[in-house]
Write a protein that holds these residues in place. Structure first.
Motif, PDB file in Angstrom:
ATOM      1  N   GLN A   1     -10.977 -12.882   4.101  1.00 52.43           N
ATOM      2  CA  GLN A   1     -10.352 -11.763   3.408  1.00 52.43           C
ATOM      3  C   GLN A   1      -8.833 -11.882   3.487  1.00 52.43           C
ATOM      4  O   GLN A   1      -8.257 -11.913   4.586  1.00 52.43           O
ATOM      5  CB  GLN A   1     -10.780 -10.442   4.053  1.00 52.43           C
ATOM      6  N   PRO A   2      -8.136 -12.004   2.332  1.00 53.41           N
ATOM      7  CA  PRO A   2      -6.672 -12.079   2.374  1.00 53.41           C
ATOM      8  C   PRO A   2      -6.081 -10.762   2.868  1.00 53.41           C
ATOM      9  O   PRO A   2      -6.668  -9.688   2.681  1.00 53.41           O
ATOM     10  CB  PRO A   2      -6.298 -12.352   0.918  1.00 53.41           C
ATOM     11  N   THR A   3      -4.938 -10.850   3.515  1.00 53.07           N
ATOM     12  CA  THR A   3      -4.269  -9.660   4.042  1.00 53.07           C
ATOM     13  C   THR A   3      -2.832  -9.595   3.537  1.00 53.07           C
ATOM     14  O   THR A   3      -2.280 -10.573   3.030  1.00 53.07           O
ATOM     15  CB  THR A   3      -4.264  -9.662   5.574  1.00 53.07           C
ATOM     16  N   ALA A   4      -2.250  -8.426   3.685  1.00 57.32           N
ATOM     17  CA  ALA A   4      -0.854  -8.208   3.314  1.00 57.32           C
ATOM     18  C   ALA A   4      -0.230  -7.296   4.362  1.00 57.32           C
ATOM     19  O   ALA A   4      -0.930  -6.651   5.134  1.00 57.32           O
ATOM     20  CB  ALA A   4      -0.759  -7.586   1.921  1.00 57.32           C
ATOM     21  N   ILE A   5       1.087  -7.257   4.381  1.00 58.38           N
ATOM     22  CA  ILE A   5       1.809  -6.429   5.346  1.00 58.38           C
ATOM     23  C   ILE A   5       2.353  -5.187   4.646  1.00 58.38           C
ATOM     24  O   ILE A   5       3.026  -5.283   3.616  1.00 58.38           O
ATOM     25  CB  ILE A   5       2.969  -7.210   5.995  1.00 58.38           C
ATOM     26  N   ASP A   6       2.024  -4.042   5.207  1.00 54.09           N
ATOM     27  CA  ASP A   6       2.589  -2.781   4.707  1.00 54.09           C
ATOM     28  C   ASP A   6       4.092  -2.821   4.993  1.00 54.09           C
ATOM     29  O   ASP A   6       4.502  -2.885   6.155  1.00 54.09           O
ATOM     30  CB  ASP A   6       1.927  -1.616   5.452  1.00 54.09           C
ATOM     31  N   PRO A   7       4.957  -2.799   3.956  1.00 49.01           N
ATOM     32  CA  PRO A   7       6.399  -2.915   4.192  1.00 49.01           C
ATOM     33  C   PRO A   7       7.000  -1.720   4.917  1.00 49.01           C
ATOM     34  O   PRO A   7       8.105  -1.812   5.449  1.00 49.01           O
ATOM     35  CB  PRO A   7       6.974  -3.055   2.781  1.00 49.01           C
ATOM     36  N   VAL A   8       6.297  -0.603   4.952  1.00 49.75           N
ATOM     37  CA  VAL A   8       6.839   0.599   5.572  1.00 49.75           C
ATOM     38  C   VAL A   8       6.636   0.592   7.085  1.00 49.75           C
ATOM     39  O   VAL A   8       7.578   0.759   7.859  1.00 49.75           O
ATOM     40  CB  VAL A   8       6.205   1.861   4.950  1.00 49.75           C
ATOM     41  N   CYS A   9       5.388   0.348   7.516  1.00 44.34           N
ATOM     42  CA  CYS A   9       5.099   0.424   8.951  1.00 44.34           C
ATOM     43  C   CYS A   9       4.813  -0.927   9.585  1.00 44.34           C
ATOM     44  O   CYS A   9       4.698  -1.024  10.800  1.00 44.34           O
ATOM     45  CB  CYS A   9       3.925   1.370   9.191  1.00 44.34           C
ATOM     46  N   GLY A  10       4.665  -1.985   8.763  1.00 44.54           N
ATOM     47  CA  GLY A  10       4.422  -3.319   9.292  1.00 44.54           C
ATOM     48  C   GLY A  10       2.983  -3.609   9.640  1.00 44.54           C
ATOM     49  O   GLY A  10       2.685  -4.663  10.193  1.00 44.54           O
ATOM     50  N   MET A  11       2.066  -2.707   9.292  1.00 46.24           N
ATOM     51  CA  MET A  11       0.660  -2.924   9.613  1.00 46.24           C
ATOM     52  C   MET A  11       0.047  -3.939   8.654  1.00 46.24           C
ATOM     53  O   MET A  11       0.375  -3.993   7.475  1.00 46.24           O
ATOM     54  CB  MET A  11      -0.102  -1.595   9.529  1.00 46.24           C
ATOM     55  N   SER A  12      -0.893  -4.746   9.197  1.00 49.96           N
ATOM     56  CA  SER A  12      -1.626  -5.695   8.367  1.00 49.96           C
ATOM     57  C   SER A  12      -2.791  -4.970   7.706  1.00 49.96           C
ATOM     58  O   SER A  12      -3.566  -4.288   8.376  1.00 49.96           O
ATOM     59  CB  SER A  12      -2.140  -6.851   9.231  1.00 49.96           C
ATOM     60  N   VAL A  13      -2.912  -5.095   6.374  1.00 48.26           N
ATOM     61  CA  VAL A  13      -3.976  -4.427   5.626  1.00 48.26           C
ATOM     62  C   VAL A  13      -4.665  -5.439   4.725  1.00 48.26           C
ATOM     63  O   VAL A  13      -4.119  -6.497   4.402  1.00 48.26           O
ATOM     64  CB  VAL A  13      -3.421  -3.259   4.783  1.00 48.26           C
ATOM     65  N   ALA A  14      -5.879  -5.129   4.311  1.00 49.69           N
ATOM     66  CA  ALA A  14      -6.620  -6.007   3.412  1.00 49.69           C
ATOM     67  C   ALA A  14      -5.981  -5.990   2.023  1.00 49.69           C
ATOM     68  O   ALA A  14      -5.718  -4.926   1.463  1.00 49.69           O
ATOM     69  CB  ALA A  14      -8.072  -5.558   3.326  1.00 49.69           C
ATOM     70  N   ALA A  15      -5.726  -7.170   1.490  1.00 47.91           N
ATOM     71  CA  ALA A  15      -5.147  -7.282   0.146  1.00 47.91           C
ATOM     72  C   ALA A  15      -6.291  -7.240  -0.858  1.00 47.91           C
ATOM     73  O   ALA A  15      -6.684  -8.255  -1.446  1.00 47.91           O
ATOM     74  CB  ALA A  15      -4.339  -8.561   0.023  1.00 47.91           C
ATOM     75  N   ALA A  16      -6.850  -6.044  -1.035  1.00 45.93           N
ATOM     76  CA  ALA A  16      -8.002  -5.874  -1.917  1.00 45.93           C
ATOM     77  C   ALA A  16      -7.778  -4.667  -2.813  1.00 45.93           C
ATOM     78  O   ALA A  16      -6.955  -3.786  -2.509  1.00 45.93           O
ATOM     79  CB  ALA A  16      -9.281  -5.696  -1.092  1.00 45.93           C
ATOM     80  N   ASP A  17      -8.532  -4.618  -3.917  1.00 45.04           N
ATOM     81  CA  ASP A  17      -8.389  -3.501  -4.852  1.00 45.04           C
ATOM     82  C   ASP A  17      -8.724  -2.169  -4.200  1.00 45.04           C
ATOM     83  O   ASP A  17      -8.201  -1.118  -4.611  1.00 45.04           O
ATOM     84  CB  ASP A  17      -9.314  -3.723  -6.063  1.00 45.04           C
ATOM     85  N   SER A  18      -9.585  -2.188  -3.175  1.00 43.02           N
ATOM     86  CA  SER A  18      -9.969  -0.944  -2.512  1.00 43.02           C
ATOM     87  C   SER A  18      -8.876  -0.397  -1.604  1.00 43.02           C
ATOM     88  O   SER A  18      -8.930   0.763  -1.197  1.00 43.02           O
ATOM     89  CB  SER A  18     -11.254  -1.170  -1.703  1.00 43.02           C
ATOM     90  N   SER A  19      -7.877  -1.217  -1.254  1.00 44.22           N
ATOM     91  CA  SER A  19      -6.774  -0.763  -0.405  1.00 44.22           C
ATOM     92  C   SER A  19      -5.757   0.017  -1.235  1.00 44.22           C
ATOM     93  O   SER A  19      -5.632  -0.171  -2.447  1.00 44.22           O
ATOM     94  CB  SER A  19      -6.093  -1.955   0.261  1.00 44.22           C
TER      95      SER A  19
END
Length: 210
Positions: free
Chosen positions: A160-178
Motif C-alpha cells: 500500500q503506497p503512503t504519503a505524508i500529511d504536510p500539516v502534522c507529518g503523519m504517514s497516511v495511506a495514499a488511497a482514494d478512501s483517505s
C-alpha cells in the motif's frame, strides 16, 4: 485535557491486557513436584498439585506434569491426552518412561505427545534443576505453538503506497478512501479533516516536496 494538535484531537490509547495465569497440573508430592510449584509462580504459571486419581485436566490447561514416582501415572496421562492438554510430561528415566507409554490406553499419535524424560536436556540433577528444565521446555513449547506461520513476502502490487500529511507529518495511506485534495496538480493526503482545513487556509505555508 488540552490537545493542540491540528488533526482534530485524535488520540491513541494503548491497552495492556491482564490474562489469567495458565494452569499447570502437577501429579505427585515428590521433591520435583514441590520444586515445580516453587518455580512455576515465578514464571507466571498457576501450578496446582494433585494426585493421579483426582487429576481433572481441562482443555484450557497449559500442562499436566506427572512427577509421582510410579503412583497412578497412567490414569493422569490418559486423562490429559484425551482432554487435549497441549503439554503432557512424565518425570521418569528413558527406560521406565517408555514402559509407561506402552501401557497407556491411547492411540500412538496421542502417546507420542508425552514428553519423557520430561524437560530439556540441561544436565539437571537436583529436584530444582529438573523442575527448571521442565518449565523451560514448557515455555519453549508454548512459544512454538503461538508462533504464526511465516507469510509469503508481499508483492509490489500488494504494497500500500503512503504519503505524508504536510500539516502534522503523519504517514497516511495514499488511497482514494483517505482524506485528500488536489493542489496545483498534486494530490495531497491528510490524516483528518482538521489537517485538511488547516492546509486549505494557508497552503503555501506547507512544504509539499516529496
Amino acid at each position: 485535557m488540552s490537545n493542540p494538535c491540528l488533526s482534530g484531537g485524535a488520540i491513541e490509547i494503548f491497552l495492556q491486557p491482564r490474562i489469567p495465569a495458565p494452569r499447570v497440573l502437577v501429579v505427585g508430592t515428590t521433591p520435583v513436584a514441590q520444586a515445580l510449584v516453587s518455580l512455576g509462580s515465578g514464571v507466571g504459571m498457576a501450578v496446582e498439585l494433585t494426585d493421579g486419581e483426582s487429576a481433572a485436566p481441562r482443555v484450557d490447561d497449559a500442562a499436566l506434569i506427572v512427577a509421582s514416582h510410579g503412583k497412578a501415572e497412567e490414569a493422569a496421562l490418559e486423562s490429559a491426552l484425551r482432554a487435549g492438554v497441549p503439554y503432557v510430561a512424565l518425570v521418569a528415566s528413558g527406560t521406565r518412561g517408555a514402559a509407561v507409554l506402552e501401557s497407556l490406553d491411547v492411540d500412538p499419535v496421542q502417546r507420542s505427545r508425552v514428553f519423557t524424560p520430561a524437560g530439556l536436556q540441561l544436565g539437571a540433577r537436583t529436584p530444582g534443576e529438573i523442575a527448571l528444565s521442565i518449565l523451560a521446555q514448557l515455555i519453549q513449547e508454548r512459544s512454538t505453538s503461538r508462533r504464526p506461520a511465516t507469510a509469503a513476502p508481499a508483492t509490489a502490487a500488494e504494497v500500500q503506497p503512503t504519503a505524508i500529511d504536510p500539516v502534522c507529518g503523519m504517514s497516511v495511506a495514499a488511497a482514494d478512501s483517505s482524506i485528500h485534495l488536489e493542489h496545483n496538480g498534486v494530490t495531497v493526503y491528510f490524516c483528518s479533516p482538521g489537517c485538511r482545513a488547516a492546509f486549505r487556509k494557508d497552503p503555501e505555508h506547507y512544504d509539499l516536496t516529496p
